[in-house]
Motif scaffolding. Structure first.
Motif, PDB file in Angstrom:
ATOM      1  N   THR A   1       0.819  -0.626  -0.475  1.00 45.58           N
ATOM      2  CA  THR A   1       0.016  -0.110   0.055  1.00 45.58           C
ATOM      3  C   THR A   1       0.578   0.899  -0.494  1.00 45.58           C
ATOM      4  OG1 THR A   1      -1.967  -1.354   1.131  1.00 45.58           O
ATOM      5  CG2 THR A   1      -1.500   1.642   1.363  1.00 45.58           C
ATOM      6  N   ALA A   2       1.482   1.054   0.433  1.00 44.84           N
ATOM      7  CA  ALA A   2       2.893   2.033   0.921  1.00 44.84           C
ATOM      8  C   ALA A   2       4.012   2.353   1.998  1.00 44.84           C
ATOM      9  CB  ALA A   2       2.484   3.727   1.705  1.00 44.84           C
TER      10      ALA A   2
ATOM     11  N   GLN B   1       7.229   3.771   4.332  1.00 46.55           N
ATOM     12  CA  GLN B   1       8.104   4.743   4.767  1.00 46.55           C
ATOM     13  C   GLN B   1       9.352   4.265   4.984  1.00 46.55           C
ATOM     14  OE1 GLN B   1       4.741   4.835   7.856  1.00 46.55           O
ATOM     15  NE2 GLN B   1       3.843   3.240   6.628  1.00 46.55           N
TER      16      GLN B   1
ATOM     17  N   LEU C   1       6.779   8.943   3.614  1.00 49.00           N
ATOM     18  CA  LEU C   1       5.486   7.726   3.067  1.00 49.00           C
ATOM     19  C   LEU C   1       5.197   8.395   1.837  1.00 49.00           C
ATOM     20  CD1 LEU C   1       2.219   6.385   5.538  1.00 49.00           C
ATOM     21  CD2 LEU C   1       2.641   6.977   2.884  1.00 49.00           C
TER      22      LEU C   1
ATOM     23  N   ARG D   1       3.149   6.568  -1.518  1.00 51.19           N
ATOM     24  CA  ARG D   1       1.861   5.205  -1.591  1.00 51.19           C
ATOM     25  C   ARG D   1       2.507   4.878  -3.154  1.00 51.19           C
ATOM     26  NH1 ARG D   1      -1.991   6.275   1.967  1.00 51.19           N
ATOM     27  NH2 ARG D   1      -2.601   8.950   3.293  1.00 51.19           N
TER      28      ARG D   1
ATOM     29  N   ASP E   1       4.351  -2.558   4.072  1.00 55.94           N
ATOM     30  CA  ASP E   1       2.740  -3.432   4.598  1.00 55.94           C
ATOM     31  C   ASP E   1       2.916  -4.605   3.309  1.00 55.94           C
ATOM     32  OD1 ASP E   1       0.106  -2.075   2.878  1.00 55.94           O
ATOM     33  OD2 ASP E   1       1.754  -0.566   3.419  1.00 55.94           O
TER      34      ASP E   1
ATOM     35  N   GLY F   1      -2.824  -4.247   2.263  1.00 57.30           N
ATOM     36  CA  GLY F   1      -4.045  -3.695   3.219  1.00 57.30           C
ATOM     37  C   GLY F   1      -3.346  -4.488   4.397  1.00 57.30           C
ATOM     38  N   SER F   2      -2.584  -4.469   5.032  1.00 59.42           N
ATOM     39  CA  SER F   2      -2.023  -4.906   6.117  1.00 59.42           C
ATOM     40  C   SER F   2      -1.880  -3.783   6.975  1.00 59.42           C
ATOM     41  CB  SER F   2      -0.844  -5.953   6.274  1.00 59.42           C
ATOM     42  OG  SER F   2      -0.398  -6.255   7.721  1.00 59.42           O
ATOM     43  N   TRP F   3      -2.596  -3.849   8.657  1.00 63.50           N
ATOM     44  CA  TRP F   3      -1.847  -2.668   9.371  1.00 63.50           C
ATOM     45  C   TRP F   3      -0.650  -3.388  10.113  1.00 63.50           C
ATOM     46  CZ3 TRP F   3      -6.888  -3.779  12.516  1.00 63.50           C
ATOM     47  CH2 TRP F   3      -7.957  -3.272  11.881  1.00 63.50           C
ATOM     48  N   GLN F   4       0.357  -4.441   9.081  1.00 67.00           N
ATOM     49  CA  GLN F   4       1.661  -4.420  10.245  1.00 67.00           C
ATOM     50  C   GLN F   4       2.068  -3.825   9.235  1.00 67.00           C
ATOM     51  OE1 GLN F   4       1.871  -8.767  11.035  1.00 67.00           O
ATOM     52  NE2 GLN F   4       3.937  -8.723  10.839  1.00 67.00           N
ATOM     53  N   LEU F   5       3.470  -3.483   9.784  1.00 67.43           N
ATOM     54  CA  LEU F   5       4.875  -2.513   8.810  1.00 67.43           C
ATOM     55  C   LEU F   5       5.972  -3.902   9.331  1.00 67.43           C
ATOM     56  CD1 LEU F   5       4.731   0.753   9.550  1.00 67.43           C
ATOM     57  CD2 LEU F   5       3.921  -0.402   7.192  1.00 67.43           C
TER      58      LEU F   5
ATOM     59  N   TYR G   1       1.656  -1.411  19.145  1.00 70.48           N
ATOM     60  CA  TYR G   1       2.347  -2.781  18.814  1.00 70.48           C
ATOM     61  C   TYR G   1       3.670  -2.918  19.895  1.00 70.48           C
ATOM     62  CZ  TYR G   1       0.293  -1.301  13.972  1.00 70.48           C
ATOM     63  OH  TYR G   1      -0.450  -0.864  13.014  1.00 70.48           O
TER      64      TYR G   1
ATOM     65  N   TRP H   1      -5.499   1.448   9.344  1.00 67.53           N
ATOM     66  CA  TRP H   1      -4.950   1.571   7.572  1.00 67.53           C
ATOM     67  C   TRP H   1      -3.905   0.744   7.387  1.00 67.53           C
ATOM     68  CZ3 TRP H   1      -1.868   4.495   4.941  1.00 67.53           C
ATOM     69  CH2 TRP H   1      -1.714   5.351   5.504  1.00 67.53           C
ATOM     70  N   GLY H   2      -4.272   0.061   6.320  1.00 68.29           N
ATOM     71  CA  GLY H   2      -3.150  -0.144   6.176  1.00 68.29           C
ATOM     72  C   GLY H   2      -1.679   0.228   5.633  1.00 68.29           C
ATOM     73  N   GLY H   3      -0.783  -0.075   5.850  1.00 70.49           N
ATOM     74  CA  GLY H   3       0.519   0.971   5.615  1.00 70.49           C
ATOM     75  C   GLY H   3       0.572   2.454   6.202  1.00 70.49           C
TER      76      GLY H   3
ATOM     77  N   GLN I   1       3.539   4.900  11.946  1.00 67.79           N
ATOM     78  CA  GLN I   1       3.771   4.434  13.505  1.00 67.79           C
ATOM     79  C   GLN I   1       4.418   5.177  14.033  1.00 67.79           C
ATOM     80  OE1 GLN I   1       4.580   0.349  13.935  1.00 67.79           O
ATOM     81  NE2 GLN I   1       2.884  -0.646  12.525  1.00 67.79           N
TER      82      GLN I   1
END
Lengths: 111, 113
Positions: free
Chosen positions: A30-31, A33, A48, A50, A92, A95-99, B33, B97-99, B102
């Motif tokens: 998605t992006a 960073q 960031l 995109r 990411d 769609g994932s919130w996890q970096l 997190y 939301w994705g990306g 943080q």
């Protein structure tokens, strides 16, 4: 294995010079960073960018993104001693919130 | 301004002891997190949370528990600390939301003897 990875462990330049840190990643995103971490501090986001953008600027910083080669670069112009830090790229999975963070590049700017 | 605070900033624990690391955020972010940072490994995700009452396992959850009693607070718990858990721990918060960016706290340096 890492989803994102910087291409250099360490770089050093003299004040006033320009420097580029590169990053490669492995998934659709998605992006992307860029973060900077100064000694004894937590990471802080710099830029960031995109997935539909090719370039982003923030003062002396310029980030590029090439989704076809799954790579990004962060360029710093007119470097200062206070730019000395570890620079991370983070991505990411779409769609994932996890970096996922790379291992980082230590940049040292010498007087 | 976004703010994430952590306590304690430094902690020395004994092997087998219980350690609780605390994190507070005033960003009103749903997501929080916990990471650990070791030389050569960058930041590795231990646990995360989507909101009060939720905790999810990250990439390296073994030996750690997490608790999210409120929107603002997120704790990392080491029930039986081991020397291999000596590290620097960072808490972060972010939008859901994705990306999303943080926002990180200043870190806790934990030494397990």
């Amino acid at each position: 294995s890492q989803l994102a990875e910087e291409n250099s462990w360490a770089l050093s330049v003299h004040e006033g010079e320009s420097v580029t840190v590169n990053c490669s990643y492995k998934t659709s995103i998605t992006a992307l960073q860029w973060y900077r971490q100064k000694s004894g501090k937590g990471p802080a986001q710099l830029i960031l960018i995109r997935s539909n953008e090719r370039e982003k600027r923030n003062g002396r910083l310029r980030a590029t993104l090439d989704t076809s080669s799954q790579s990004s670069s962060l360029s710093i112009t007119a470097t200062r001693c206070e730019d000395t830090a570890v620079y991370f790229c983070a991505t990411d999975e779409s769609g994932s919130w996890q970096l996922i963070f790379g291992s980082g590049t230590q940049l040292t700017v010498m007087p | 301004e976004a703010a994430v605070t952590q306590s304690p900033r430094n902690k020395v624990a004994v092997t087998g002891g219980k350690v609780t690391l605390s994190c507070n955020q005033t960003n009103n972010h749903n997501n929080m997190y916990w990471y650990r940072q070791d030389t050569g490994h960058g930041l590795r995700l231990i646990h995360y949370s989507y909101g009060a009452g939720s905790t999810e396992k990250g990439d390296i959850p073994d030996g750690y528990k997490a608790s999210r009693p409120s929107q603002e607070n997120f704790s990392l718990i080491l029930e039986l600390a081991t020397p291999s858990q000596t590290s620097v721990y960072f808490c972060a918060s972010g939008d859901d939301w994705g990306g999303a960016e943080q926002y990180f706290g200043p870190g806790t340096r934990l030494t397990v003897l």
